[in-house]
Enzyme design. Sequence first.
Site, PDB file in Angstrom:
ATOM      1  N   SER A 164       0.443 -15.967   4.953  1.00  0.00           N
ATOM      2  CA  SER A 164       0.812 -14.695   4.334  1.00  0.00           C
ATOM      3  C   SER A 164       2.147 -14.211   4.895  1.00  0.00           C
ATOM      4  CB  SER A 164      -0.274 -13.650   4.625  1.00  0.00           C
ATOM      5  OG  SER A 164       0.138 -12.360   4.240  1.00  0.00           O
ATOM      6  N   TYR A 177      -5.784  -8.470  10.022  1.00  0.00           N
ATOM      7  CA  TYR A 177      -5.415  -9.421   8.975  1.00  0.00           C
ATOM      8  C   TYR A 177      -4.072 -10.072   9.298  1.00  0.00           C
ATOM      9  CZ  TYR A 177      -4.624 -11.270   4.264  1.00  0.00           C
ATOM     10  OH  TYR A 177      -4.388 -12.091   3.192  1.00  0.00           O
TER      11      TYR A 177
END
Length: 281
Positions: A164, A177
């Site tokens: 990501s 995250y």
Amino acid sequence: MMNLPLNVDFTGKVVVVTGAGGVLCGDMARAYAQAGAKVAALDLNEEAVKKLAGELTAEGYVCKGYKANVLEPEALEAVHQQVLADLGPCDILVNGAGGNNPRATTDNEYQHEAKEGQKSFFDLDAGGVDFVFKLNFQGTLLPTQAFAKDMVARGSGNILNISSMNAYIPLTKIPAYSGAKAAISNFTQWLATHFAGSGIRCNAIAPGFLVSNQNRALLFNPDGTPTARSAKILNGTPMGRFVDSEELLGGVFFLTDDRAASAITGVVLPIDCGFAAYSGV
């Protein structure tokens, strides 16, 4: 039918996609099937992957849906055995399962803006943080343990992880995250090194900002207007827009094609409309 970005023939390849019940990995599973692969679509949401498999089968492609919890080794091995029996040994593994959890997210970007009744850094739930790390990191490690055995036995194969933009520079509000995705990038390099002598390549893509069911509430208000966070994202994205899920497929196909990317392993490819390249000035 999807408009495939590259003319890559995966005929005869068995592709296992975890998280295939979601939009992004569902698109990947569909694309591989259209490119000739035999696809095993795995997700905790059995209904979603069975529906996907049914649609693809009706269109003349090969796809089977399996209920799978990527955090349970015994359950994964049971699915592995089912896939072996149904489709054959795994050639390509896409570790798509992952995600965030509200218990590991702050309400404000900065501590000095926190107001009474809002969740600050000091209110983050340890169990929620632990779940996010497990879902993303162990949810990549455990399926790899299950399905990479097939690749080692044959001396060839591909593993594709999903990192990501958070892995490069952490985003506000989502510390767990961000940290978990940084771990995925690091683990991708580790796997690439570990399996290099076994004929297995391991790479990752790092998607930019996409609109999904998981982040829709962060990006859009209930009335459909963009949030302030959306404005910040787009102002920091040179192309000035979100990434579409189908725009990931070119990178996915390229990295897992042994002809096109035969010497590429251990890389994390940003697909982000330029977000990682922009300094803000």
